[in-house]
Design an enzyme around this catalytic site. Structure first.
Site, mmCIF file in Angstrom:
data_model
loop_
_atom_site.group_PDB
_atom_site.id
_atom_site.type_symbol
_atom_site.label_atom_id
_atom_site.label_comp_id
_atom_site.label_asym_id
_atom_site.label_seq_id
_atom_site.Cartn_x
_atom_site.Cartn_y
_atom_site.Cartn_z
ATOM 1 C CE LYS A 168 7.596 1.007 -0.140
ATOM 2 N NZ LYS A 168 6.401 1.111 -1.006
ATOM 3 C CD GLU A 244 1.051 5.710 14.405
ATOM 4 O OE1 GLU A 244 -0.069 5.244 14.722
ATOM 5 O OE2 GLU A 244 1.718 6.421 15.173
ATOM 6 C CB CYS A 278 -5.982 2.125 10.494
ATOM 7 S SG CYS A 278 -5.813 3.912 10.577
ATOM 8 C CD GLU A 379 -6.904 -3.496 9.385
ATOM 9 O OE1 GLU A 379 -5.876 -4.122 9.043
ATOM 10 O OE2 GLU A 379 -6.894 -2.292 9.662
HETATM 11 P P1 NAP Z 1 1.023 -2.780 3.846
HETATM 12 O O1 NAP Z 1 0.822 -3.850 2.852
HETATM 13 O O2 NAP Z 1 1.661 -3.138 5.130
HETATM 14 O O3 NAP Z 1 1.871 -1.653 3.101
HETATM 15 C C1 NAP Z 1 2.221 -0.441 3.724
HETATM 16 C C2 NAP Z 1 3.486 0.078 3.083
HETATM 17 O O4 NAP Z 1 4.535 -0.846 3.354
HETATM 18 C C3 NAP Z 1 3.409 0.183 1.552
HETATM 19 O O5 NAP Z 1 4.195 1.269 1.138
HETATM 20 C C4 NAP Z 1 4.023 -1.131 1.118
HETATM 21 O O6 NAP Z 1 4.536 -1.111 -0.184
HETATM 22 C C5 NAP Z 1 5.121 -1.271 2.145
HETATM 23 N N1 NAP Z 1 5.626 -2.638 2.314
HETATM 24 C C6 NAP Z 1 4.954 -3.806 2.208
HETATM 25 N N2 NAP Z 1 5.800 -4.847 2.444
HETATM 26 C C7 NAP Z 1 7.018 -4.298 2.705
HETATM 27 C C8 NAP Z 1 8.304 -4.833 3.014
HETATM 28 N N3 NAP Z 1 8.519 -6.139 3.143
HETATM 29 N N4 NAP Z 1 9.341 -3.971 3.208
HETATM 30 C C9 NAP Z 1 9.150 -2.630 3.101
HETATM 31 N N5 NAP Z 1 7.949 -2.076 2.814
HETATM 32 C C10 NAP Z 1 6.904 -2.890 2.636
HETATM 33 O O7 NAP Z 1 -0.329 -2.041 4.214
HETATM 34 P P2 NAP Z 1 -1.385 -1.402 3.212
HETATM 35 O O8 NAP Z 1 -2.212 -2.497 2.670
HETATM 36 O O9 NAP Z 1 -0.728 -0.471 2.258
HETATM 37 O O10 NAP Z 1 -2.211 -0.497 4.205
HETATM 38 C C11 NAP Z 1 -3.274 -0.965 4.934
HETATM 39 C C12 NAP Z 1 -2.894 -1.218 6.382
HETATM 40 O O11 NAP Z 1 -2.402 -0.006 6.940
HETATM 41 C C13 NAP Z 1 -4.073 -1.611 7.232
HETATM 42 O O12 NAP Z 1 -3.727 -2.653 8.094
HETATM 43 C C14 NAP Z 1 -4.376 -0.338 8.013
HETATM 44 O O13 NAP Z 1 -5.053 -0.557 9.221
HETATM 45 C C15 NAP Z 1 -3.018 0.231 8.193
HETATM 46 N N6 NAP Z 1 -3.059 1.679 8.455
HETATM 47 C C16 NAP Z 1 -2.751 2.102 9.704
HETATM 48 C C17 NAP Z 1 -2.809 3.462 9.998
HETATM 49 C C18 NAP Z 1 -2.463 3.959 11.376
HETATM 50 O O14 NAP Z 1 -2.235 5.158 11.519
HETATM 51 N N7 NAP Z 1 -2.400 3.117 12.382
HETATM 52 C C19 NAP Z 1 -3.167 4.380 9.007
HETATM 53 C C20 NAP Z 1 -3.472 3.901 7.731
HETATM 54 C C21 NAP Z 1 -3.392 2.535 7.472
HETATM 55 P P3 NAP Z 1 3.632 -1.679 -1.405
HETATM 56 O O15 NAP Z 1 2.482 -0.765 -1.532
HETATM 57 O O16 NAP Z 1 4.529 -1.623 -2.571
HETATM 58 O O17 NAP Z 1 3.222 -3.067 -1.021
#
Ligand code: NAP
Length: 475
Positions: A168, A244, A278, A379
Site C-alpha cells: 500500500k 523505518e 527522514c 521532526e
Molecule cells: P505516515 O503518515 O506515517 O505514512 C506512511 C504510510 O503509512 C503511508 O502510506 C500512510 O498512508 C500509511 N498510514 C498512515 N496511517 C496508517 C494506519 N493507521 N494504518 C496503515 N497505514 C497507515 O508518514 P508520511 O507522512 O507518509 O512520511 C513521513 C515520515 O516517514 C517521516 O516521519 C519520515 O521521517 C519517515 N520516513 C522514514 C524513512 C526511513 O527510512 N527511516 C524514510 C522515509 C520517510 P496515507 O498516505 O494514506 O496516510
C-alpha cells in the site's frame, strides 16, 4: 490496483484524485481500496507463494536485473511523473530513480549470494545444515517523500529472497507506485507475486495487513507514531517487522572544521526534497567562534535558492506535500520566533502568483535556536535550517544524542581522532563524516531508538525477508 496479475478497480468502485502539490492540478484518479481489497491481495500473494519461493535464485535474479534495465530505460518518464506527483525538482527526481534502480541490481546480485552453512555435530552419525528460507507473504506500507526508492528498497529484497508481497503506497503518490509496478510486470513477474492496493484511508488496509495471519512480515516506512501503532498490532500476530521511522538529525561542526565548507554542505543537504527527508539535518550545532562565518555562508546559499514548480529550470526547492505540512513548518517557525530565534532568511508561506495554488514555504534559516523551542525536538519535514551555537566541544556529542530518534547524524571535522570518537559515540544508525550523502543501495540504512527496527539495503537488507531453517541429518 494490481491484484493477482490484473489491473482492477476497488471492490466498492470508489476512486480518489491525485493532485500536483506545486499547482493543485488533478493529475490522476486511482481506485480507493479498503479492507476487502487488501484481503483479496493477500489471497493472491498467499496463492503465489509456493511456486515463487521454489524458483531458483538465478530466475529471481534475472527478473530483478530486467526490472533494473527497464527502470533505467524509463528513468526520464518516471522522474517527470515523480516531480508532478510529489514535487521534488526534476534533477532530484532523476537522482531518486537512479537510487531506486540501484536496489534492483543490488538485490539481483544478492539473490545469487543466498547460502547456508554445513555445521558439525558432536555425534559421528549426524550432520547439520542451516539454510535461509523466505519468510512468506510480506505486507509493505510506504511513504510519499521518496515514492519510488522506498518501494524498490522493499520489493527488491523481498523478491530476491523468494517472498510474495502486497503493497500500500502513500495516498499522495499512488501514480509513482503504479509506474513502478509496470516495471516489474513488464520484467515478467508472475501473477500474484506482487500486489498493489491504493487507498485514501490507510486504516482499514493496515488493519487487514496486521490482522491476517497469512502475512508473515510487515515492512513499514513512515512516521514514528504510525509505525509504533502498526508494530503493536503486528506483534499480536507474531508477524516479523521492519519499521523505518522518523528522524531528528544533528549536524555537528567541530572547531577544527572549515565553517564555510560545512555551511555549503548544510545548505546542500537541508533543502533536498524541501527538507522532507527522514535523514534531513534538524539541528545544526556550530561552535560560537565559527557562528558568523557559518551563518553568513548558509544565509547566502539559502537566499539564492529558487522555490517553485520542480519541472521548471533553475528550481532548487519544490513544494511541500500538502497544506498540513506547510502549517506544521509555520507553527514551528512561529514558536521559535516567539521564544527568541532570529530569522535572517525566509520564514513565510509563499502564496502569491505562480505559487498561489501550491504548498510552498520559503527556504528558511533560524539562528539562536535553543532547547526550549519545539523545532529542537520535533521532526520539521520542511525547508528550515535551525542553527544552534555551542561552546564546549566535549559536550556537543551529548547534546546531539539527546533525542529519542537515532537515524542519521553528520559531523564536520578535519581531525581523524575527533571523527573516530564522534562515529563511535553518536547513537545513530547512519553517520556522515564530512559527507552529506552517506547512503547507497550497498550499505545498511536504518535507525536506532524511535527511528525504527531493522535495516534496508546492504547485505542485511535481504536478511529481513528470510528465516533460518536448521536440518539435522542422521546418516
Ligand atoms: P505516515 O503518515 O506515517 O505514512 C506512511 C504510510 O503509512 C503511508 O502510506 C500512510 O498512508 C500509511 N498510514 C498512515 N496511517 C496508517 C494506519 N493507521 N494504518 C496503515 N497505514 C497507515 O508518514 P508520511 O507522512 O507518509 O512520511 C513521513 C515520515 O516517514 C517521516 O516521519 C519520515 O521521517 C519517515 N520516513 C522514514 C524513512 C526511513 O527510512 N527511516 C524514510 C522515509 C520517510 P496515507 O498516505 O494514506 O496516510
Amino acid at each position: 490496483m494490481f491484484i493477482n496479475g490484473e489491473w482492477i478497480e476497488a471492490r466498492s468502485g470508489a476512486t480518489f484524485e491525485v493532485t500536483n502539490p506545486a499547482t493543485g492540478e488533478v493529475i490522476g484518479v486511482v481506485p480507493d481500496g479498503a479492507g476487502e481489497d487488501a484481503t483479496a491481495a493477500i489471497d493472491a500473494a498467499h496463492g503465489a507463494f509456493r511456486d515463487w519461493s521454489r524458483t531458483t535464485a538465478h530466475e529471481r535474479s534475472r527478473l530483478l536485473y530486467r526490472a533494473w534495465e527497464l527502470m533505467t530505460e524509463r528513468s526520464e518518464q518516471l522522474a517527470e511523473l515523480m516531480t508532478r506527483e510529489q514535487g521534488k525538482p526534476l534533477k532530484a527526481a532523476r537522482a531518486e530513480v537512479k537510487y531506486a534502480a540501484d536496489f534492483l541490481i543490488w538485490f539481483a546480485e544478492e539473490a545469487k549470494r543466498i547460502s547456508g552453512d554445513w555445521l558439525p555435530s558432536p555425534r559421528p552419525d549426524q550432520r547439520f545444515l542451516s539454510v535461509k528460507a523466505p519468510v512468506g507473504v510480506v505486507a509493505a506500507i510506504t511513504p510519499w517523500n521518496y515514492p519510488i526508492s522506498m518501494l524498490t528498497r522493499k520489493m527488491g529484497p523481498a523478491l530476491a529472497a523468494g517472498c510474495t508481497l502486497v503493497l500500500k503506497p502513500a495516498e499522495a503518490t499512488p501514480l509513482c507506485a503504479r509506474a513502478s509496478y509496470e516495471v516489474f510486470i513488464d520484467a515478467g513477474v508472475p501473477a500474484g507475486v506482487i500486489n498493489l492496493v491504493t487507498a485514501s484511508d490507510p486504516r482499514p488496509v493496515g488493519e487487514v495487513f496486521t490482522g491476517d495471519s497469512r502475512v508473515a512480515k510487515l515492512t513499514f516506512t513512515g512516521s514514528t507514531a504510525v509505525g509504533r501503532q502498526l508494530a503493536a498490532k503486528s506483534a499480536a500476530n507474531l508477524q516479523r517487522i521492519s519499521v523505518e521511522l522518523g528522524g531528528h538529525a544533528p549536524f555537528i561542526v567541530f572547531p577544527d572544521a572549515d565553517p564555510v565548507h560545512a555551511a555549503k554542505g548544510a545548505a546542500a543537504l537541508k533543502f533536498l526534497n524541501a527538507g522532507q527527508a527522514c535523514i534531513s539535518p534538524n539541528r545544526l550545532y556550530v561552535p560560537r567562534q565559527h557562528l558568523q562565518a557559518f551563518t553568513d555562508t548558509l544565509c547566502t546559499r539559502v537566499s539564492r535558492l529558487q522555490t517553485g514548480n520542480g519541472l521548471e529550470e533553475g528550481i532548487g526547492v519544490g513544494p511541500l506535500i500538502n497544506d498540513a505540512a506547510v502549517a506544521k513548518v509555520e507553527t514551528q517557525v512561529e514558536d521559535a520566533r516567539a521564544k527568541g530565534a532570529q530569522v535572517p532568511v525566509g520564514g513565510r508561506r509563499i502564496t502569491q502568483g505562480l505559487h498561489a495554488h501550491g504548498h510552498f514555504y520559503e527556504p528558511t534559516v533560524l539562528t539562536g535556536v535553543t532547547a526550549e523551542m519545539n523545532i529542537y525536538r520535533e521532526e520539521t519535514f520542511g525547508p528550515v535550517a535551525p542553527v544552534i551555537p555551542y561552546d564546549d566541544p566535549d559536550e556537543v556529542i551529548a547534546l546531539a544524542n539527546d533525542t529519542h530518534y537515532g537515524l542519521a547524524a553528520y559531523v564536520y571535522t578535519r581531525d581523524i581522532g575527533t571523527a573516530m570518537r564522534a562515529f563511535e559515540d553518536l547513537r545513530f544508525g547512519i553517520i556522515g563524516i564530512n559527507d552529506v550523502n552517506p547512503t547507497s543501495a550497498s550499505v545498511p540504512f536504518g535507525g536506532m531508538g524511535d527511528s525504527g527496527i531493522g535495516r534496508e539495503g546492504g547485505h542485511e537488507g535481504i536478511a529481513e525477508y528470510q528465516e533460518t531453517k536448521t536440518g539435522g541429518f542422521v546418516i
